[in-house]
Write a protein that holds these residues in place. Sequence first.
Motif, PDB file in Angstrom:
ATOM      1  N   ALA A  82     -21.522  -3.661   3.806  1.00  0.00           N
ATOM      2  CA  ALA A  82     -21.043  -4.902   3.159  1.00  0.00           C
ATOM      3  C   ALA A  82     -20.816  -4.342   1.795  1.00  0.00           C
ATOM      4  O   ALA A  82     -19.601  -4.755   0.978  1.00  0.00           O
ATOM      5  CB  ALA A  82     -21.745  -5.866   3.237  1.00  0.00           C
ATOM      6  N   THR A  83     -21.703  -3.649   1.114  1.00  0.00           N
ATOM      7  CA  THR A  83     -21.879  -3.217  -0.408  1.00  0.00           C
ATOM      8  C   THR A  83     -20.727  -2.339  -0.331  1.00  0.00           C
ATOM      9  O   THR A  83     -19.564  -2.349  -1.348  1.00  0.00           O
ATOM     10  CB  THR A  83     -23.095  -2.499  -0.625  1.00  0.00           C
ATOM     11  N   LEU A  84     -20.427  -1.334   0.666  1.00  0.00           N
ATOM     12  CA  LEU A  84     -19.127  -0.417   0.450  1.00  0.00           C
ATOM     13  C   LEU A  84     -17.899  -1.196   0.638  1.00  0.00           C
ATOM     14  O   LEU A  84     -17.071  -0.819  -0.169  1.00  0.00           O
ATOM     15  CB  LEU A  84     -19.257   0.545   1.614  1.00  0.00           C
ATOM     16  N   LEU A  85     -17.666  -1.997   1.468  1.00  0.00           N
ATOM     17  CA  LEU A  85     -16.695  -2.984   1.705  1.00  0.00           C
ATOM     18  C   LEU A  85     -16.214  -3.502   0.541  1.00  0.00           C
ATOM     19  O   LEU A  85     -14.911  -3.845   0.061  1.00  0.00           O
ATOM     20  CB  LEU A  85     -16.607  -3.669   2.904  1.00  0.00           C
ATOM     21  N   GLU A  96       2.790  -1.497  -3.106  1.00  0.00           N
ATOM     22  CA  GLU A  96       2.994  -0.678  -2.082  1.00  0.00           C
ATOM     23  C   GLU A  96       1.667   0.354  -1.653  1.00  0.00           C
ATOM     24  O   GLU A  96       1.366   0.520  -0.593  1.00  0.00           O
ATOM     25  CB  GLU A  96       4.287  -0.170  -1.928  1.00  0.00           C
ATOM     26  N   ARG A  97       1.517   0.922  -2.809  1.00  0.00           N
ATOM     27  CA  ARG A  97       0.585   1.950  -2.662  1.00  0.00           C
ATOM     28  C   ARG A  97      -0.822   1.432  -2.284  1.00  0.00           C
ATOM     29  O   ARG A  97      -1.739   1.704  -1.468  1.00  0.00           O
ATOM     30  CB  ARG A  97       0.435   2.776  -3.932  1.00  0.00           C
ATOM     31  N   VAL A  98      -1.245   0.262  -3.054  1.00  0.00           N
ATOM     32  CA  VAL A  98      -2.332  -0.548  -2.805  1.00  0.00           C
ATOM     33  C   VAL A  98      -2.632  -1.135  -1.563  1.00  0.00           C
ATOM     34  O   VAL A  98      -3.553  -1.003  -0.972  1.00  0.00           O
ATOM     35  CB  VAL A  98      -2.843  -1.518  -4.069  1.00  0.00           C
ATOM     36  N   ARG A  99      -1.605  -1.574  -1.072  1.00  0.00           N
ATOM     37  CA  ARG A  99      -1.490  -2.206   0.184  1.00  0.00           C
ATOM     38  C   ARG A  99      -1.645  -1.146   1.488  1.00  0.00           C
ATOM     39  O   ARG A  99      -2.373  -1.378   2.286  1.00  0.00           O
ATOM     40  CB  ARG A  99      -0.075  -3.008   0.574  1.00  0.00           C
ATOM     41  N   ALA A 100      -1.152  -0.023   1.204  1.00  0.00           N
ATOM     42  CA  ALA A 100      -1.366   1.263   2.191  1.00  0.00           C
ATOM     43  C   ALA A 100      -2.919   1.538   2.201  1.00  0.00           C
ATOM     44  O   ALA A 100      -3.513   1.979   3.092  1.00  0.00           O
ATOM     45  CB  ALA A 100      -0.461   2.062   1.611  1.00  0.00           C
ATOM     46  N   ALA A 101      -3.651   1.616   0.896  1.00  0.00           N
ATOM     47  CA  ALA A 101      -5.097   1.628   0.665  1.00  0.00           C
ATOM     48  C   ALA A 101      -5.851   0.640   1.678  1.00  0.00           C
ATOM     49  O   ALA A 101      -6.832   0.912   2.151  1.00  0.00           O
ATOM     50  CB  ALA A 101      -5.392   2.106  -0.649  1.00  0.00           C
ATOM     51  N   LEU A 102      -5.446  -0.574   1.332  1.00  0.00           N
ATOM     52  CA  LEU A 102      -5.848  -1.656   1.889  1.00  0.00           C
ATOM     53  C   LEU A 102      -6.061  -1.648   3.498  1.00  0.00           C
ATOM     54  O   LEU A 102      -6.970  -1.838   4.190  1.00  0.00           O
ATOM     55  CB  LEU A 102      -5.538  -3.140   1.387  1.00  0.00           C
ATOM     56  N   ASP A 103      -4.895  -1.191   3.857  1.00  0.00           N
ATOM     57  CA  ASP A 103      -4.763  -0.933   5.468  1.00  0.00           C
ATOM     58  C   ASP A 103      -5.592   0.092   5.919  1.00  0.00           C
ATOM     59  O   ASP A 103      -6.426  -0.220   6.800  1.00  0.00           O
ATOM     60  CB  ASP A 103      -3.257  -0.696   5.830  1.00  0.00           C
ATOM     61  N   GLU A 104      -5.851   1.034   4.948  1.00  0.00           N
ATOM     62  CA  GLU A 104      -6.721   2.213   5.432  1.00  0.00           C
ATOM     63  C   GLU A 104      -8.429   1.514   5.480  1.00  0.00           C
ATOM     64  O   GLU A 104      -8.864   1.918   6.337  1.00  0.00           O
ATOM     65  CB  GLU A 104      -6.576   3.486   4.603  1.00  0.00           C
ATOM     66  N   LEU A 105      -8.327   0.746   4.392  1.00  0.00           N
ATOM     67  CA  LEU A 105      -9.991   0.140   4.416  1.00  0.00           C
ATOM     68  C   LEU A 105     -10.285  -0.749   5.452  1.00  0.00           C
ATOM     69  O   LEU A 105     -11.119  -0.819   6.269  1.00  0.00           O
ATOM     70  CB  LEU A 105     -10.196  -0.576   3.079  1.00  0.00           C
ATOM     71  N   ALA A 106      -9.165  -1.410   5.988  1.00  0.00           N
ATOM     72  CA  ALA A 106      -9.272  -2.481   7.161  1.00  0.00           C
ATOM     73  C   ALA A 106      -9.307  -1.527   8.427  1.00  0.00           C
ATOM     74  O   ALA A 106     -10.395  -2.148   9.245  1.00  0.00           O
ATOM     75  CB  ALA A 106      -7.845  -3.272   7.086  1.00  0.00           C
ATOM     76  N   ASP A 107      -8.686  -0.437   8.629  1.00  0.00           N
ATOM     77  CA  ASP A 107      -8.696   0.487   9.821  1.00  0.00           C
ATOM     78  C   ASP A 107     -10.172   0.762   9.708  1.00  0.00           C
ATOM     79  O   ASP A 107     -10.772   0.863  10.936  1.00  0.00           O
ATOM     80  CB  ASP A 107      -7.463   1.324   9.587  1.00  0.00           C
ATOM     81  N   ALA A 122     -12.949  -4.687  -4.115  1.00  0.00           N
ATOM     82  CA  ALA A 122     -12.864  -4.882  -5.397  1.00  0.00           C
ATOM     83  C   ALA A 122     -11.954  -4.077  -6.131  1.00  0.00           C
ATOM     84  O   ALA A 122     -11.170  -4.350  -7.251  1.00  0.00           O
ATOM     85  CB  ALA A 122     -14.351  -5.049  -5.952  1.00  0.00           C
ATOM     86  N   GLY A 123     -12.398  -2.789  -6.042  1.00  0.00           N
ATOM     87  CA  GLY A 123     -11.653  -1.518  -6.479  1.00  0.00           C
ATOM     88  C   GLY A 123     -10.206  -1.574  -6.187  1.00  0.00           C
ATOM     89  O   GLY A 123      -9.356  -1.345  -7.203  1.00  0.00           O
TER      90      GLY A 123
END
Length: 190
Positions: free
Chosen positions: A149-152, A170-181, A157-158
């Motif tokens: 949870a702390t990592l997520l 676009e770049r941030v959304r791609a990173a968010l998708d990787e975080l979600a995966d 937030a970052g």
Amino acid sequence: MARPRDPRRRTELLDAIVAYLAEHGIAQLSLRPLAKALGHSTYVLTHHFAGKDELISAVLAHLDRRQKARLAALPAPETGLGDVVRASWAWHVGEDLPMVRLLHEIEGLSAAGRLTGPYVPKMLGDRAEYVAEVLRAHGVPEQDALRKATLLNAAYAGLQIDYLTTGDEERVRAALDELADTADTWTRRS
């Protein structure tokens, strides 16, 4: 004898205060201009909040309740953590972006030592525990939930700060998708 505080009125006042702070920021907050902007006397604010510190604490608690209610309305545990992360993001960068800015301003002022008090560390600790509870509900083992949870929270937030600063959706959304995966892998069963 002082009049008792009306919880409904306090909530309405907090909604107005949050809207004001989302537009004007919190760094230069002063009760007199705030009261004037809301069409009230300073007495109204001090009746509901003993001072600036209590007002900021109440604002954070109010935003936290709002966030938790919104998270509770997101996809059920069966849909996967990634869906929860993506749905939360859509809400934050859509209708709730001014509040996201406000929260990051408050956190930044606290990190810089310009906003003192226990409310920001408490809010962050409570947020980690709340997200850990969501992770547990999605099958993350007890011994891993708070750490993940702390990592997520930190990664999420970052990404919010990156988006607010650069506007590079676009770049941030791609990173968010990787975080979600990545979050989805925490609950995949072999």
